[in-house]
Design a protein around this motif. Structure first.
Motif, PDB file in Angstrom:
ATOM      1  N   LEU A  40       0.760  -1.163   0.060  1.00 43.38           N
ATOM      2  CA  LEU A  40      -0.153   0.111  -0.003  1.00 43.38           C
ATOM      3  C   LEU A  40       0.870   1.136   0.060  1.00 43.38           C
ATOM      4  N   LEU A  41       2.024   1.183   0.670  1.00 41.12           N
ATOM      5  CA  LEU A  41       2.892   2.440   0.638  1.00 41.12           C
ATOM      6  C   LEU A  41       3.646   2.679  -0.731  1.00 41.12           C
ATOM      7  N   GLN A  42       3.948   1.654  -1.572  1.00 48.09           N
ATOM      8  CA  GLN A  42       4.227   1.773  -2.784  1.00 48.09           C
ATOM      9  C   GLN A  42       3.445   2.218  -3.764  1.00 48.09           C
ATOM     10  N   PHE A  43       1.939   1.786  -3.459  1.00 45.38           N
ATOM     11  CA  PHE A  43       0.653   2.075  -4.411  1.00 45.38           C
ATOM     12  C   PHE A  43       0.245   3.476  -4.062  1.00 45.38           C
ATOM     13  N   LEU A  44       0.301   3.663  -2.900  1.00 45.01           N
ATOM     14  CA  LEU A  44      -0.295   5.206  -2.808  1.00 45.01           C
ATOM     15  C   LEU A  44       0.834   6.207  -2.840  1.00 45.01           C
ATOM     16  N   HIS A  90       0.208  -0.592 -13.181  1.00 46.53           N
ATOM     17  CA  HIS A  90      -0.652  -1.652 -12.879  1.00 46.53           C
ATOM     18  C   HIS A  90      -2.114  -1.387 -13.007  1.00 46.53           C
ATOM     19  N   THR A  91      -2.876  -2.228 -13.608  1.00 47.65           N
ATOM     20  CA  THR A  91      -4.279  -2.248 -13.808  1.00 47.65           C
ATOM     21  C   THR A  91      -5.099  -2.501 -13.002  1.00 47.65           C
ATOM     22  N   GLU A  92      -6.221  -2.015 -12.802  1.00 53.10           N
ATOM     23  CA  GLU A  92      -7.068  -2.065 -11.622  1.00 53.10           C
ATOM     24  C   GLU A  92      -7.288  -3.622 -11.321  1.00 53.10           C
ATOM     25  N   LEU A  93      -7.434  -4.563 -12.065  1.00 54.03           N
ATOM     26  CA  LEU A  93      -7.519  -6.067 -11.988  1.00 54.03           C
ATOM     27  C   LEU A  93      -6.243  -6.493 -11.008  1.00 54.03           C
ATOM     28  N   GLU A  94      -5.093  -6.174 -11.520  1.00 52.39           N
ATOM     29  CA  GLU A  94      -3.733  -6.577 -11.046  1.00 52.39           C
ATOM     30  C   GLU A  94      -3.749  -6.144  -9.489  1.00 52.39           C
ATOM     31  N   ILE A  95      -4.338  -4.661  -9.379  1.00 56.72           N
ATOM     32  CA  ILE A  95      -4.157  -4.242  -7.988  1.00 56.72           C
ATOM     33  C   ILE A  95      -5.218  -5.069  -7.033  1.00 56.72           C
ATOM     34  N   ASN A  96      -6.394  -5.501  -7.616  1.00 54.68           N
ATOM     35  CA  ASN A  96      -7.500  -6.325  -6.761  1.00 54.68           C
ATOM     36  C   ASN A  96      -6.785  -7.759  -6.552  1.00 54.68           C
ATOM     37  N   GLU A  97      -6.088  -8.213  -7.552  1.00 53.56           N
ATOM     38  CA  GLU A  97      -5.568  -9.595  -7.186  1.00 53.56           C
ATOM     39  C   GLU A  97      -4.648  -9.694  -6.148  1.00 53.56           C
ATOM     40  N   LYS A  98      -3.746  -8.697  -6.285  1.00 59.14           N
ATOM     41  CA  LYS A  98      -2.491  -8.372  -5.284  1.00 59.14           C
ATOM     42  C   LYS A  98      -3.236  -8.234  -3.969  1.00 59.14           C
ATOM     43  N   MET A  99      -4.286  -7.307  -3.754  1.00 62.98           N
ATOM     44  CA  MET A  99      -4.936  -7.267  -2.426  1.00 62.98           C
ATOM     45  C   MET A  99      -5.471  -8.406  -1.941  1.00 62.98           C
ATOM     46  N   ASN A 100      -6.155  -9.180  -2.846  1.00 59.76           N
ATOM     47  CA  ASN A 100      -6.928 -10.392  -2.401  1.00 59.76           C
ATOM     48  C   ASN A 100      -5.811 -11.613  -1.764  1.00 59.76           C
ATOM     49  N   GLN A 101      -4.479 -11.501  -2.335  1.00 62.63           N
ATOM     50  CA  GLN A 101      -3.231 -12.328  -2.099  1.00 62.63           C
ATOM     51  C   GLN A 101      -2.892 -12.051  -0.641  1.00 62.63           C
ATOM     52  N   LEU A 102      -2.998 -10.420  -0.466  1.00 68.34           N
ATOM     53  CA  LEU A 102      -2.888 -10.179   0.962  1.00 68.34           C
ATOM     54  C   LEU A 102      -3.894  -9.817   1.784  1.00 68.34           C
ATOM     55  N   GLU A 103      -5.029 -10.696   1.692  1.00 67.94           N
ATOM     56  CA  GLU A 103      -6.198 -10.910   2.536  1.00 67.94           C
ATOM     57  C   GLU A 103      -6.950  -9.680   2.594  1.00 67.94           C
ATOM     58  N   TRP A 104      -7.282  -8.869   1.591  1.00 63.36           N
ATOM     59  CA  TRP A 104      -7.941  -7.542   1.488  1.00 63.36           C
ATOM     60  C   TRP A 104      -8.769  -7.677   0.175  1.00 63.36           C
ATOM     61  N   ASP A 105     -10.174  -8.094   0.463  1.00 64.61           N
ATOM     62  CA  ASP A 105     -10.885  -7.957  -0.775  1.00 64.61           C
ATOM     63  C   ASP A 105     -11.436  -6.540  -1.003  1.00 64.61           C
ATOM     64  N   ILE A 106     -11.017  -5.792  -2.117  1.00 66.25           N
ATOM     65  CA  ILE A 106     -11.446  -4.735  -2.474  1.00 66.25           C
ATOM     66  C   ILE A 106     -12.352  -4.293  -3.589  1.00 66.25           C
ATOM     67  N   GLU A 107     -12.697  -5.643  -4.236  1.00 66.20           N
ATOM     68  CA  GLU A 107     -13.524  -5.457  -5.345  1.00 66.20           C
ATOM     69  C   GLU A 107     -14.975  -5.054  -5.083  1.00 66.20           C
ATOM     70  N   ASN A 108     -15.471  -4.188  -6.007  1.00 68.43           N
ATOM     71  CA  ASN A 108     -16.792  -3.570  -5.843  1.00 68.43           C
ATOM     72  C   ASN A 108     -16.849  -2.745  -4.556  1.00 68.43           C
ATOM     73  N   LYS A 109     -15.832  -2.204  -4.177  1.00 68.72           N
ATOM     74  CA  LYS A 109     -15.647  -1.305  -2.764  1.00 68.72           C
ATOM     75  C   LYS A 109     -15.439   0.148  -3.314  1.00 68.72           C
ATOM     76  N   LYS A 110     -15.745   1.051  -2.365  1.00 67.77           N
ATOM     77  CA  LYS A 110     -15.353   2.577  -2.221  1.00 67.77           C
ATOM     78  C   LYS A 110     -14.211   2.856  -1.541  1.00 67.77           C
ATOM     79  N   PHE A 111     -13.735   3.959  -1.937  1.00 65.13           N
ATOM     80  CA  PHE A 111     -12.282   4.246  -1.279  1.00 65.13           C
ATOM     81  C   PHE A 111     -12.279   5.825  -0.738  1.00 65.13           C
TER      82      PHE A 111
END
Length: 748
Positions: free
Chosen positions: A357-361, A368-389
């Motif tokens: 998240l430090l590198q991303f923010l 990276h595409t949005e799909l790649e970010i979502n997949e990476k966050m899923n691997q890190l136990e955060w489900d951010i698909e269909n979320k707001k920020f």
């Protein structure tokens, strides 16, 4: 060998008996299945009669407004759904209203009949002379390419003429076919026909045969043409004998016949196969028994030996006395290592997530595409698909007001404590929160929000939590804070830009020590409002610094800062004004031929100033970081007596600059050489003597142009200049001629 003898006897003696018993069992199963189907149809018959005479379904439905009377429409749809679920053979129930030209179905909703063809098709259902009857080829309006078997119930019930509508109860062909096909297994067939001989279920014979040669057609023809007294018979077809059983069902004005045919070879197949298997196994066992006894004695230990050797790879061989215990212990050790490794991976996930998240923010993952970010966050136990920020950014302030409580060295500790408080408060309500410590008395939070609520609801919740956080800072750390709440975005790729904009919005805070809560959605920048700048105070500050008056310069800096806050109290505008003042002082110091790199030890003054967010800290920085080192340098070069002489000379020049004065005359007056006076004058004032006189006269010229109607020649004579020379130096100084200056200011 005894087993082989039993197999032969079983084959010749038991085949006929078993075949007869299996056939009886098959006949009983058929009767049970027919009875079950009869029960389903009986229930359907009762249901149909009840629906036909239900007073709720009257002719007023033709004039019913399904849109305005939503609740009644909802109850009607619910009734149709309950009708469908009341019988396992039903796929859907529809209500046809002729005058309204509509179909109301539990699975298709309310449909308007669109085509004349459909309109004639459904209207023809009411012309039948029976109040309740079967229709084997009716379609559904939302599935026009398929035909279904349905019961038609004319409304109102019991009337043959003038029906205003009808219920269409559709049978589920898949469930009907499945119910019939359960009667047989293997190579057997079963099917269902009506009183006309039409098939009501799918055929299972080989599709490669012509239609007229299918077994189903042969059996149907015999059952329809012959009046058999028995419900079972043997039928020979293609070198195979079939045991055929059938039964009849009469419900709802229709007569159905259920037919089941099973090959006799299939009935006796279990006995035959068992007999042959017994004989074969007996002979095979006789030949292999001795071989297995010898083979097993040599190979039974081999799996244990191989498994033991796998554990011994790279380690000292174990004692061979108890290999099973050794394998068990080794397996336990492997399980413990696996669990320890899993625990370490789980413990490292938060750290990996923080790093990602430090590198991303910070915007380093912009490729990276949005799909790649979502997949990476899923691997890190955060489900951010269909979320707001969204983001929080908080600037801690008022530290200088608590000098007795905190020191400058405590800034990092305070920021760390503020980030921990933010994490504790925000994680109570949201499971996915990332806290950012910017190490400059500012902290931030990255929120992953559920998309169920509206942006207004989410923003209100963020505002409430932000107020709680500010209150916690006031109570625990005794400091104030300015918080900015970002806009809410639906795309995770926009998060770095939203964070950057939110951090910049801190510059719009008011420069005082009270708490502030800013919303990014409420910022409106007004570009048409003029903001006055305290130029006079700026000149006085520069003059005081040049004269070495430290206390006076600091007092003027404080007044300058107050003037900036009165004009526009936002941090951004105050910083811009202080940067302008720093630039002016910087230019003044350079005119004294001072080595600024050595004076300020290579410090980046502009970068240091922009990091200061409190007014007291700004004044302190100007005094001790900027003004005091320079004045000390001047004090070493000049004594106070010489400085007072130059200050008196400056006052005299201010009175005499319109006369014919010269540097030599003033040097003689001060009893020093003209070259020394020129050098001292420049170092103290920052400009040479001629430029100083020229600047005074240019200012006087501007005053006369603005306040009088004197001609340019008269003004030049008054200033002791030739007109052409005056025009040239005035244009060089102001960027325009005296005439243009007067014309510009005359409009004002």
């Amino acid at each position: 060998m005894p087993m082989a003898l039993i197999g032969v006897l079983l084959y010749y003696v038991g085949t006929d008996r078993v075949g007869t018993e299996v056939n009886k069992s098959h006949q009983a199963q058929l009767q049970q299945s027919i009875q079950q189907m009869d029960d389903y149809l009986s229930n359907l018959e009762k249901f149909v009669v009840r629906v036909a005479f239900d007073p709720v379904f009257d002719e007023s439905l033709n004039h019913f407004d399904f849109t305005d009377q939503f609740q009644k429409t909802k109850d009607l749809m619910k009734s149709l759904t309950l009708m469908t679920e009341s019988n396992a053979l039903l796929s859907s129930v529809c209500l046809y209203l002729r005058d309204a030209d509509k179909l109301v179905c539990d699975d298709a909703g309310i449909r308007q009949i669109q085509t004349d063809e459909d309109r004639k098709l459904f209207a023809a259902l009411l012309d039948e002379e029976k109040p309740i009857y079967w229709n084997y080829g009716i379609k559904q309006i939302h599935k026009p390419d398929l035909s279904y078997k349905a019961v038609v119930i004319k409304l109102p019930g019991g009337q043959l003429q003038n029906a205003f509508g009808a219920f269409l109860v559709y049978l589920d062909p898949v469930k009907l076919n499945a119910m019939v096909q359960k009667l047989v297994s293997g190579e057997g067939i079963s099917f269902l026909i009506n009183e006309h001989g039409d098939y009501l279920t799918d055929l299972r014979s080989s599709p490669t045969l012509p239609t007229e040669e299918l077994l189903e057609n042969k059996l149907r023809a015999r059952i329809m043409e012959e009046n058999l007294k028995e419900n079972t018979f043997i039928y020979d077809w293609k070198n195979e004998s079939y045991s055929v059983s059938y039964g009849k069902i009469a419900k709802l004005g229709g007569k159905w016949t259920v037919v089941s045919a099973t090959p006799l070879s299939q009935i006796t197949a279990p006995v035959t196969s068992i007999s042959r298997m017994i004989i074969g196994i007996s002979l095979f066992a006789l030949l292999t028994g001795l071989l297995l006894a010898w083979f097993a004695s040599n190979r039974i230990y081999d799996p244990i030996s191989r498994l033991k050797s796998m554990f011994e790879t790279g380690i000292t061989k174990a004692d061979d006395n108890n290999e099973i215990s050794y394998i068990e212990n080794q397996w336990k050790e492997h399980l413990q290592e696996q669990q320890a490794l899993r625990t370490r991976v789980q413990q490292s996930i938060p750290t990996l997530r923080e790093s990602f998240l430090l590198q991303f923010l910070q915007g380093n993952l912009y490729t990276h595409t949005e799909l790649e970010i979502n997949e990476k966050m899923n691997q890190l136990e955060w489900d951010i698909e269909n979320k707001k920020f969204a983001f929080w950014v908080a600037q801690l302030q008022g530290l200088s007001d608590l000098a007795g409580t905190y020191s400058e060295r405590d800034a990092q500790l305070i920021t760390f404590a503020a980030s921990n408080i933010m994490l504790e408060l925000s994680s109570q309500k949201l499971p996915m929160v990332h806290i950012m410590n910017f190490q400059d008395l500012s902290v931030g939070a990255f929120f992953v929000l559920d998309s169920e609520g509206t942006n207004e609801q989410l923003k209100a919740e963020l505002n409430r939590s932000a107020e709680d956080y500010i209150a916690a800072l006031n109570n625990v750390l005794r400091i104030k804070a300015t918080m900015v709440i970002s806009t809410i975005t639906n795309s995770v790729l926009e998060a770095p830009n939203v964070l950057e904009q939110t951090r910049r919005a801190l510059r719009f805070r008011e420069l005082h020590s009270s708490n502030q809560l800013l919303d990014m959605g409420h910022f409106i920048l007004e570009n048409n409002e003029r903001v006055p700048f305290p130029f006079e105070l700026e000149r006085e500050i520069v003059q005081a610094i040049g004269m070495g008056l430290e206390e006076e310069a600091v007092r003027l800096v404080e007044a300058f800062l107050v003037a900036l806050q009165q004009n526009n109290n936002t941090e951004l505008m105050v910083h811009q004004g202080m940067m302008k003042l720093l630039g002016t002082i910087h230019d003044t110091i350079m005119k004294y031929d001072v080595n600024m790199y050595a004076l300020y030890e290579g410090a980046h003054l502009y970068e240091e100033l922009v990091q200061i967010t409190e007014t007291n800290a700004m004044v302190h920085w100007f005094q001790y970081k900027l003004i005091q080192p320079f004045i000390r340098t001047l004090s070493i070069a000049y004594d106070s007596g010489l400085r007072r002489s130059i200050e008196q000379l400056i006052g005299q020049i201010g009175r005499d600059f319109l006369s014919d004065i010269s540097l030599e005359a003033y040097a003689e007056q001060l009893q020093m050489s003209s070259s020394k006076l020129s050098k001292v004058f420049k170092q103290i004032t920052g400009v040479n003597y001629i430029d100083y006189i020229t600047r005074l006269r240019i200012e006087k010229c501007k005053e006369l142009l603005y306040t009088t109607d004197l001609k340019i020649n008269d003004i030049a004579e008054l200033l002791r200049y030739q007109p052409s020379y005056l025009i040239r130096i005035f244009k060089k100084s102001e960027g325009m001629t005296p005439g243009q200056y007067r014309e510009k200011h005359s409009h004002e």
